[in-house]
Scaffold this motif. Structure first.
Motif, PDB file in Angstrom:
ATOM      1  N   ILE A 140       0.833  -1.203   0.000  1.00  0.00           N
ATOM      2  CA  ILE A 140       0.000   0.000   0.000  1.00  0.00           C
ATOM      3  C   ILE A 140       0.869   1.256   0.000  1.00  0.00           C
ATOM      4  N   VAL A 141       1.935   1.257   0.807  1.00  0.00           N
ATOM      5  CA  VAL A 141       2.844   2.408   0.818  1.00  0.00           C
ATOM      6  C   VAL A 141       3.507   2.557  -0.547  1.00  0.00           C
ATOM      7  N   GLU A 142       3.909   1.442  -1.136  1.00  0.00           N
ATOM      8  CA  GLU A 142       4.574   1.464  -2.443  1.00  0.00           C
ATOM      9  C   GLU A 142       3.651   1.997  -3.534  1.00  0.00           C
ATOM     10  N   MET A 143       2.349   1.796  -3.391  1.00  0.00           N
ATOM     11  CA  MET A 143       1.402   2.216  -4.429  1.00  0.00           C
ATOM     12  C   MET A 143       1.010   3.689  -4.306  1.00  0.00           C
ATOM     13  N   GLU A 144       1.464   4.351  -3.267  1.00  0.00           N
ATOM     14  CA  GLU A 144       1.161   5.777  -3.118  1.00  0.00           C
ATOM     15  C   GLU A 144       1.794   6.541  -4.290  1.00  0.00           C
ATOM     16  N   PRO A 145       1.188   7.654  -4.679  1.00  0.00           N
ATOM     17  CA  PRO A 145       1.750   8.438  -5.788  1.00  0.00           C
ATOM     18  C   PRO A 145       3.216   8.838  -5.543  1.00  0.00           C
ATOM     19  N   THR A 146       3.524   9.234  -4.313  1.00  0.00           N
ATOM     20  CA  THR A 146       4.916   9.532  -3.944  1.00  0.00           C
ATOM     21  C   THR A 146       5.220   8.783  -2.644  1.00  0.00           C
ATOM     22  N   PRO A 147       5.685   7.547  -2.762  1.00  0.00           N
ATOM     23  CA  PRO A 147       5.957   6.735  -1.574  1.00  0.00           C
ATOM     24  C   PRO A 147       7.039   7.362  -0.695  1.00  0.00           C
ATOM     25  N   ASP A 148       6.849   7.259   0.607  1.00  0.00           N
ATOM     26  CA  ASP A 148       7.826   7.751   1.576  1.00  0.00           C
ATOM     27  C   ASP A 148       9.007   6.780   1.609  1.00  0.00           C
ATOM     28  N   PRO A 149      10.193   7.217   1.161  1.00  0.00           N
ATOM     29  CA  PRO A 149      11.337   6.301   1.092  1.00  0.00           C
ATOM     30  C   PRO A 149      11.764   5.765   2.458  1.00  0.00           C
ATOM     31  N   THR A 150      11.618   6.570   3.500  1.00  0.00           N
ATOM     32  CA  THR A 150      11.997   6.115   4.842  1.00  0.00           C
ATOM     33  C   THR A 150      11.065   5.001   5.305  1.00  0.00           C
ATOM     34  N   LYS A 151       9.785   5.217   5.119  1.00  0.00           N
ATOM     35  CA  LYS A 151       8.810   4.195   5.521  1.00  0.00           C
ATOM     36  C   LYS A 151       8.994   2.927   4.689  1.00  0.00           C
ATOM     37  N   LEU A 152       9.242   3.094   3.390  1.00  0.00           N
ATOM     38  CA  LEU A 152       9.495   1.934   2.524  1.00  0.00           C
ATOM     39  C   LEU A 152      10.707   1.147   3.011  1.00  0.00           C
ATOM     40  N   ALA A 153      11.770   1.845   3.338  1.00  0.00           N
ATOM     41  CA  ALA A 153      12.992   1.183   3.803  1.00  0.00           C
ATOM     42  C   ALA A 153      12.737   0.442   5.110  1.00  0.00           C
ATOM     43  N   GLU A 154      12.007   1.075   6.028  1.00  0.00           N
ATOM     44  CA  GLU A 154      11.697   0.438   7.313  1.00  0.00           C
ATOM     45  C   GLU A 154      10.850  -0.815   7.115  1.00  0.00           C
ATOM     46  N   LEU A 155       9.791  -0.689   6.320  1.00  0.00           N
ATOM     47  CA  LEU A 155       8.908  -1.826   6.082  1.00  0.00           C
ATOM     48  C   LEU A 155       9.626  -2.950   5.334  1.00  0.00           C
ATOM     49  N   THR A 156      10.461  -2.590   4.381  1.00  0.00           N
ATOM     50  CA  THR A 156      11.210  -3.594   3.628  1.00  0.00           C
ATOM     51  C   THR A 156      12.176  -4.336   4.539  1.00  0.00           C
ATOM     52  N   ALA A 157      12.892  -3.599   5.380  1.00  0.00           N
ATOM     53  CA  ALA A 157      13.844  -4.230   6.308  1.00  0.00           C
ATOM     54  C   ALA A 157      13.120  -5.153   7.281  1.00  0.00           C
ATOM     55  N   GLU A 158      12.000  -4.703   7.810  1.00  0.00           N
ATOM     56  CA  GLU A 158      11.238  -5.530   8.754  1.00  0.00           C
ATOM     57  C   GLU A 158      10.676  -6.768   8.055  1.00  0.00           C
ATOM     58  N   SER A 159      10.213  -6.600   6.828  1.00  0.00           N
ATOM     59  CA  SER A 159       9.692  -7.721   6.050  1.00  0.00           C
ATOM     60  C   SER A 159      10.774  -8.766   5.825  1.00  0.00           C
ATOM     61  N   GLU A 160      11.941  -8.323   5.411  1.00  0.00           N
ATOM     62  CA  GLU A 160      13.054  -9.251   5.171  1.00  0.00           C
ATOM     63  C   GLU A 160      13.444  -9.982   6.457  1.00  0.00           C
ATOM     64  N   LYS A 161      13.475  -9.254   7.553  1.00  0.00           N
ATOM     65  CA  LYS A 161      13.823  -9.851   8.847  1.00  0.00           C
ATOM     66  C   LYS A 161      12.802 -10.926   9.241  1.00  0.00           C
ATOM     67  N   GLN A 162      11.529 -10.588   9.127  1.00  0.00           N
ATOM     68  CA  GLN A 162      10.482 -11.547   9.491  1.00  0.00           C
ATOM     69  C   GLN A 162      10.478 -12.754   8.557  1.00  0.00           C
ATOM     70  N   GLN A 163      10.672 -12.523   7.266  1.00  0.00           N
ATOM     71  CA  GLN A 163      10.718 -13.638   6.317  1.00  0.00           C
ATOM     72  C   GLN A 163      11.849 -14.592   6.671  1.00  0.00           C
TER      73      GLN A 163
END
Length: 183
Positions: A140-163
């Motif tokens: 959902i964050v990625e689909m925003e017209p202008t995604p917040d790079p900080t939030k994307l980085a945080e969510l991506t890092a957490e996703s990778e960690k959990q995976q």
């Protein structure tokens, strides 16, 4: 944007099917449910079995079957996303967000509905639900017209960690299930 989401969908599929891999050589005396670290979960239910290989195997197969069944629907949402991302159509993007939210709710409800008997697979279910929610948030964050790079980085890092945590834990459970059991 498209690359990141495809990576998310692929990594989700990989995480959910990692238990299909054959484990490397297992030393039975080292592989017990007690030797598998317990990822942090809010509560571990006392009415669930612990270190019961039959329960773990049955529950593990139930979760695996559910994830395999949901993979088809996940692919359909991925195709909708690719189409919406390519066109940039706001209505199509909103439709994908709604489909994704519905899918996440359904898959998490399906996980809740599984009659889990083992504490070990209860942990897997809990972590999968967290990961599903995190992936939905990330998309959902990625689909925003202008995604917040900080939030994307945080969510991506957490996703990778959990995976990684889920994959390691599931592989350990798979080794436990496949290990020769003492007679």
């Amino acid at each position: 944007m498209k690359k990141l989401l495809i990576i998310i969908f692929c990594s989700s599929a990989f995480t959910l099917t990692a238990c299909n891999e054959k484990p490397k050589e297992v030393t039975p005396q080292k592989t017990t449910a007690d030797s598998i670290p317990n990822p942090i979960v809010p509560t571990v239910l006392t009415n669930l079995s612990h270190n019961n290989i039959a329960d773990i195997r049955s529950d593990f197969q139930s979760v695996q079957r559910l994830m395999n069944n949901m993979a088809t629907e996940s692919s359909a949402i991925e195709k909708k996303f690719e189409s919406a991302a390519a066109t940039g159509n706001a209505d199509a993007i909103a439709e994908v967000k709604t489909a994704l939210a519905d899918f996440t709710t359904r898959i998490n409800q399906s996980l809740d509905d599984l009659p889990i008997q083992s504490n070990e697979v209860y942990i897997v279910r809990y972590k999968l639900k967290q990961l599903n929610k995190l992936h939905a948030d990330l998309i959902i964050v990625e689909m925003e017209p202008t995604p917040d790079p900080t939030k994307l980085a945080e969510l991506t890092a957490e996703s990778e960690k959990q995976q990684q945590q889920i994959q390691e834990y599931m592989m350990q459970l798979q080794q436990l299930i496949n290990a020769p059991q003492p007679q």
